[in-house]
Scaffold this active site. Sequence first.
Site, short mmCIF file in Angstrom:
data_model
loop_
_atom_site.label_atom_id
_atom_site.label_comp_id
_atom_site.label_asym_id
_atom_site.label_seq_id
_atom_site.Cartn_x
_atom_site.Cartn_y
_atom_site.Cartn_z
CG MET A 92 34.49 21.78 9.32
SD MET A 92 35.18 23.44 9.55
CE MET A 92 35.46 23.89 7.84
CB ALA A 93 28.20 19.16 10.49
CD GLN A 95 33.82 13.20 7.19
OE1 GLN A 95 33.04 13.92 7.79
NE2 GLN A 95 35.11 13.09 7.53
CB CYS A 109 32.19 12.73 14.80
SG CYS A 109 30.91 13.75 15.56
CG ASN A 159 42.15 18.20 11.04
OD1 ASN A 159 41.20 17.71 11.64
ND2 ASN A 159 42.13 19.46 10.66
CG ASP A 176 45.61 23.44 17.14
OD1 ASP A 176 44.66 24.18 17.40
OD2 ASP A 176 45.89 22.43 17.80
NE ARG A 204 39.23 24.17 15.67
CZ ARG A 204 39.98 24.40 16.75
NH1 ARG A 204 39.52 25.17 17.72
NH2 ARG A 204 41.19 23.88 16.83
#
Length: 430
Positions: A25-26, A113, A144, A255, A257, A280
């Site tokens: 994650m950025a 990544q 992305c 990936n 939820d 997330r």
Amino acid sequence: MAVCKVPQLRIGGLTFATPVALAPMADVTNAPFRDLCLKFSREGLPVDFAQASHERVDSDSAGSFNQDVPSPLTQPEGMFVGEMVTAKALRMGSARSWVMVKSGPLQAIRSIQLYGVVAADLAWAARELVRRDFADHIDLNFGCPVPKVTRKGGGSALPWKTSYFGEIVAAVVEATSRTAEESGRTRAVPVTVKIRTGIDAEHLTYLDAARTAEDNGAAAVTLHARTTSEYYGGHSHWEAIARLVEAVDIPVLGNGDVFSAADAVEMFEQTGCAGIQVGRAVQGRPWILREITAALWGEPVPPGPTLGEIVAVAQEHAAGLVEHYGNELAALRDMRKHLGWYFRGFGLGGETRSRLAKVETLGDLEMALTELVDRLSPDTPYPQAATGTHGRSRTQRKVRLPEGWLDSREIDDAAREILHLDDGSDPYAS
């Protein structure tokens, strides 16, 4: 010795005894955060397994290179993928980008990544990451959904051009293989790809993309089971993960939820995937990896941390960022978003929330957190309201793509020119 309830994840010569991955994650999964997540995952392991060896086989060790019989390298806690870095920025010598590819001391397997749209740039970056001994595994970002990326043909838009997508994967696989051999490594550096199900419901690409990646040497594929147009909205389509598992022979990671240990177990059961990737849910909750790991190993799932424990985590995280950046102000500015996530649901009050949003030094942070603990008991339990779905959840109103992009699955000169105009800047920068 304890046994995990699901098979360990094997990608090339790498073994992840706990088949769980921290999603890249950025501006989130930098080296200090990855180490923090790994420590929590380790706490979820059975006591007898947590003592497993983390010794590395040095890249310049004696021994012949053999892709078919790679030297074993194991990370018991799972996979922890670094934040996305652009290949062109590395090639242009961006100091910030070279800091981004550093891994912390706890990373037995260093997963990086890369993002890019030009095979030559990605191959160069992959070669340098292997040659400079920064990576044991390279993941390519084709998932992305950010409009400023897709409108240039990058990210989740790129797999639509199937043959071009294959060219990129093949170039990076060849680069890592050749460089690992030339560098005297005792094992190959596997290349994996992350994709979405497609651009929208009428333009699904994941089955073709995964088969193409496999045919061109990719060692595994991660599927975020949403289209670009769905962005992070609704619920991801786990049935697509199950379909992909049946369509390819390489490992498939699911990936989308997974917000609890129960979600993780359910994804394995519903899809038959080889591993899951958690994104997330770790924002403000790195301890969720302890919960997921415990569940997969048949251990009691521990309760969420108390306020006092979260304060200690935040302080450790901030100190790690200062060391990572070598700049206290830059580190604390990066830390601010994490503070908002860590203390979600605690009823901080406007004044405390404002102070945390403005911290500039470790001293500022300590004062703010001390006052918070003085006002609220350190034994205050983790709020239930903070355990559910969170993070971005909206959908894209319209997917931004280059003009005529969907007219053909093949790439023409005009499309190649658009891709080569990419400047290599951070697609998440404002």
